[in-house]
Motif scaffolding. Structure first.
Motif: not given
Length: 895
Positions: A53, A106-109, A112-116
């Motif tokens: 990512t 950084i979370t993941r599923q 897919a990765y999401n940045w906070y």
């Protein structure tokens, strides 16, 4: 005349056969002489690198990425904090370094990765280039630097799974004005190294004290011996075991003094147990590279700055500062800027350091422009390198990840043919003896037809098994010879077994050893002995199946479960068909193959080492690899006292109460043959122990010289011997030696299967179903044998899903915990005529409790478990027998 010619031809034929075998041996040795010297290095491992990512562009995130960030994984979320970058222009554009206080999650599923990030949750000050340490509570961020200089703050970063948010908490400060450069969390202690006033420092603090502290709270940092050598920055560091103890390793780096920058090409390890430093030489240039411990004895180091261009730039900078001519300064500054702008990045080499041999080898490659000044850790099952510096002043904005894959070995048709032929020979032996199995006496005792020397070889093969073939060389390779006297203590144990136990077993004409327990005590004691034995043997079957399955799976790429099923099926087949005679005679074949394979491997290694053998032996002595005994009075280390005492009692239990061995004493014609059987095994232990310990040391010497031949990402050391066999020996020879590995396993496996079937049939079925036809008993014996084998295979399949660091240690832990009390029952019955059944039961129960307490609440060495279990059972059983009185029927028995 014809007879004379025939005799001469026969004599010449024998000579020709001898010459032929001699030349075959020389040919094999010649062809095994370090194949990789003439062929390309094998690719043992592959890293599949991808950018998982990229950091989103926006006001919530630092521009142009970060280097020197604190990072790690908590609750399956990647946390990044702080660091530095050049958002307003690169160094060659005269841009200024900016220090960050941003915290990113950084979370993941799936993919897919999401940045906070949040302006509300940030570091108390901008900071970076400190030490990141992962704990269960979160990521410790220790010290570092910022625009104002050294930072001595400590921060705990964590991810709240419930509220889905980042949390940060400021803890107590670092000691003094320490610039933190390396560290570790080990056994609930924080170890932190760095530089204070130009001097190396090392401190220790309980983790609980640090986590429980608050901002500016004074902490009780304990100063330890510092790392030797000049002040060291930008080192690679990781914690790893070295076979004997765990240590903190640091490599390379640079020293910055008033005279300039010095590149460091050495390293050090800090032993947590002794609190001493040991120097490591010939370290490749890995300055600022992230490091990661892998398996039980490897440290992976990713990329690194060689430093040559750094020295050139440093020299140019000094010349620029020293010049008074502005035109000359501008010219040199232009050269410096050009070198910064056109920097081609850092090394893409992955190194693997083996902590046992203290050698480096090339383990793989990174993509172009790999990062430095970052951290390496596992996120799930992937190696992760977050952001970092990819050239001077240029930061990565991506999260680099890789899966690690071992190359699949090729066993080859010739090796498969040798192995298949070997299995067929074993099956043929079982079929040959199947016609002699008319009664349970034939099936379980061989009708008393077995020669004492064959029974002795069978005892030897059963007792040593794959634990010898793999685990002793592996243990010696990783440590030293301190376990040597454990095996030799069998000489003392055999004297007791021959003098006390064999006469009684032969006199009572037993089939199962546990028949004695009922005759001496009562049915309850017998049932405990029988059931305990059967349960232990199923576990033992699993271990001796699992060991060779590791090897075959490693060298051929065949699934480990399939290996377990195939080996188990062949062992069950010839044991089921041929009974104890098939087991004993296959053991004879297997011992020959086992010992021949070990000797051949030892000779091959000596040939390969050549003239380097003597100096390398000196190196082994310097590294304490040939230490035979430890005379200090420690009971939690393998000292001479622990080894001899533990070995004597463990072997006494095994050779006096283990049905797999006691059954061999009952297969010979008479008592004299039974005693010779026991002594044959004991005397064979001496040369075999020397051979297998020598193989372990030889493997250490071999892989110290030929470090590139090691598996750079080995997950355990138990497979080091089969790794050598399949990768360094030619086809056919390696197949034969892998057959030797299976010989070691199958000799023990078949004995366990047959003996467990014996115990079930004699102690359970025949005891409670009397008067049944002999053919019925024989049929039950075969069913019991089959069921035992199947259960053992199923247990081995279940066990294959666990990661066991040393099967040697695990085997003896189980042996001590589950058989100590059982051995005590036999010794109590034989040596103490006044002991009775009630006392024996109490002694047994107390022994079990004591063994559980010792194993869970003390740090006593595992070798002592057997001695404690046996001693407790005998002592408590004897004393409590007086409390219950003496049974009249028992007092009439003359034991």
């Amino acid at each position: 005349m014809m007879n004379q010619i025939a005799m001469e031809m026969m004599g010449n034929g024998k000579k020709m056969k001898s010459y032929f075998l001699f030349f075959v041996l020389i040919f094999l040795l010649g062809n095994t002489s370090k194949a990789q010297d003439q062929s390309p290095k094998k690719d043992f491992v592959r890293f599949d690198w991808q950018t998982a990512t990229q950091m989103p562009q926006g006001q919530d995130f630092p521009e142009k990425g970060m280097a020197g960030s604190f990072s790690g994984v908590h609750n399956d979320v990647l946390l990044l904090a702080g660091g530095a970058n050049f958002p307003n222009g690169y160094p060659w554009e005269m841009g200024q370094k900016k220090w960050e206080n941003t915290i990113i999650a950084i979370t993941r599923q799936g993919t897919a990765y999401n940045w906070y990030s949040s302006e509300e949750v940030q570091l108390p000050v901008p900071m970076g280039y400190g030490v990141s340490l992962s704990t269960k509570e979160g990521i410790l961020c220790l010290g570092g630097n910022n625009a104002e200089g050294i930072v001595t703050k400590t921060i705990l970063l964590s991810w709240d799974q419930v509220d889905k948010r980042i949390s940060q908490r400021q803890l107590g400060n670092l000691p003094g004005n320490l610039e933190a450069t390396f560290g570790a969390v080990y056994q609930e202690q924080v170890y932190l190294g760095g530089i204070e006033n130009g001097t190396n420092k090392l401190f220790q603090l309980p983790l609980s004290e640090l986590l429980g502290s608050s901002s500016n709270q004074k902490l009780s940092w304990k100063e330890l011996p510092p790392c030797p050598g000049p002040p060291r920055k930008m080192s690679s560091y990781a914690v790893q075991g070295n076979g004997q103890s765990d240590a903190l390793y640091i490599f390379s780096g640079r020293s910055e003094t008033e005279t300039g920058i010095e590149l460091l090409d050495d390293g050090y390890s800090f032993d947590f147990s002794t609190k001493q430093w040991n120097r490591i030489v010939n370290v490749p240039p890995v300055m600022a590279a992230p490091a990661l411990s892998y398996g039980v004895s490897n440290i992976l180091i990713f990329s690194g700055d060689g430093g040559d261009r750094l020295l050139e730039r440093d020299a140019l900078s000094k010349r620029i500062l020293a010049m008074e001519d502005n035109e000359g300064k501008d010219s040199l500054q232009s050269v410096l800027n050009d070198r910064l702008k056109n920097h081609t990045g850092f090394s893409n080499q992955i190194w693997s350091f083996n902590t046992i041999t203290n050698t480096f080898q090339k383990a793989g490659k990174l993509p172009n422009f790999p990062p430095v000044t970052t951290n390496a850790f596992f996120w799930g099952n992937k190696v992760t390198l977050p952001m970092g510096e990819i050239s001077p002043g240029v930061r990565s904005t991506g999260i680099l990840q890789a899966t690690v894959e071992h190359s699949k070995g090729t066993f080859g048709y010739l090796n498969y043919m040798v192995l298949g032929l070997y299995f067929l020979v074993l099956l043929g032996i079982g079929i040959y003896f199947s016609s002699k199995q008319k009664t349970t006496d034939d099936y379980f005792k061989g009708g008393g037809r077995v020669p004492w020397w064959a029974a002795g070889l069978s005892v030897f093969g059963t007792a040593l098994s794959a634990i010898t073939f793999m685990a002793i060389p592996a243990k010696t390779y990783a440590t030293d010879w301190s376990y040597f006297f454990y095996n030799l203590s069998v000489l003392l144990s055999t004297a007791v077994v021959v003098g006390l136990f064999i006469p009684i077993y032969r006199k009572l004409q037993l089939t199962s050893a546990y028949e004695y327990l009922e005759q001496r005590f009562n049915l309850t004691v017998r049932m405990f002995g029988s059931i305990s034995f059967m349960l232990f043997q199923i576990g033992r079957i699993a271990i001796v199946l699992y060991l060779p399955a590791i090897a075959l799976s490693l060298v051929t790429g065949i699934d480990i479960s399939l290996c377990i099923v195939v080996v188990g099926a062949f062992s069950i087949a010839y044991t089921l068909i041929g009974g104890i005679e098939a087991v004993i005679w296959t053991d004879v074949v297997q011992v020959i193959v086992l010992m021949g394979g070990a000797v051949l491997s030892l000779v091959v290694i000596i040939f390969d080492l050549g003239d380097d053998l003597q100096p390398m032996l000196g190196r082994a002595i310097e590294n304490n690899k040939l230490t035979l005994t430890h005379f200090d009075f420690s009971w939690n280390e393998p000292t001479i006292w622990v080894v001899i005492i533990g070995g004597f009692f463990a072997n006494l239990i095994t050779y006096s109460s283990d049905q797999t061995l006691v059954q061999r004493y009952l297969t010979t014609k008479d008592e004299s043959g039974a005693k010779k059987t026991a002594w044959t095994n004991a005397l064979l232990v001496i040369p075999s122990t020397l051979i297998f310990f020598s193989v372990g040391t030889a493997l250490f010497l071999y892989y110290t010289k030929f470090s590139d031949a090691l598996d750079p990402v080995a997950e355990n050391n138990d497979a080091i011997f089969p790794w050598f066999i399949i990768n360094e020996l030619p086809a056919g020879v390696s197949g034969l030696l892998i057959a030797g590995l299976f010989s070691a396993a199958m000799s023990s496996l078949s004995s366990s299967i047959n003996s467990t079937g014996t115990v079930f049939t004699i102690d359970i079925y025949k005891r409670f179903y009397k008067g049944v036809a002999e053919k019925r008993y024989l049929k039950v014996a075969r069913y019991a044998t089959l069921l035992t084998g199947v259960l053992g295979v199923l247990f081995a399949l279940w066990m294959a899903s666990f990661d066991i660091e040393s099967l040697w240690d695990e085997f003896f832990k189980v042996l001590g915990l589950f058989t100590g009390g059982l051995g005590g029952l036999f010794l109590l019955g034989v040596c103490f005529p006044k002991a009775n059944a009630k006392g024996a039961v109490v002694g047994l129960l107390v022994s079990s409790v004591v063994q559980f307490f010792v194993s869970t609440q003390t740090d006593l060495h595992i070798f002592l478990y057997s001695a404690i279990g046996l001693g407790t059972c005998v002592l408590v059983g004897f004393l409590t027998s007086f409390c219950f009185g003496t049974d009249v029927s028992e007092s009439k028995k003359k034991w």
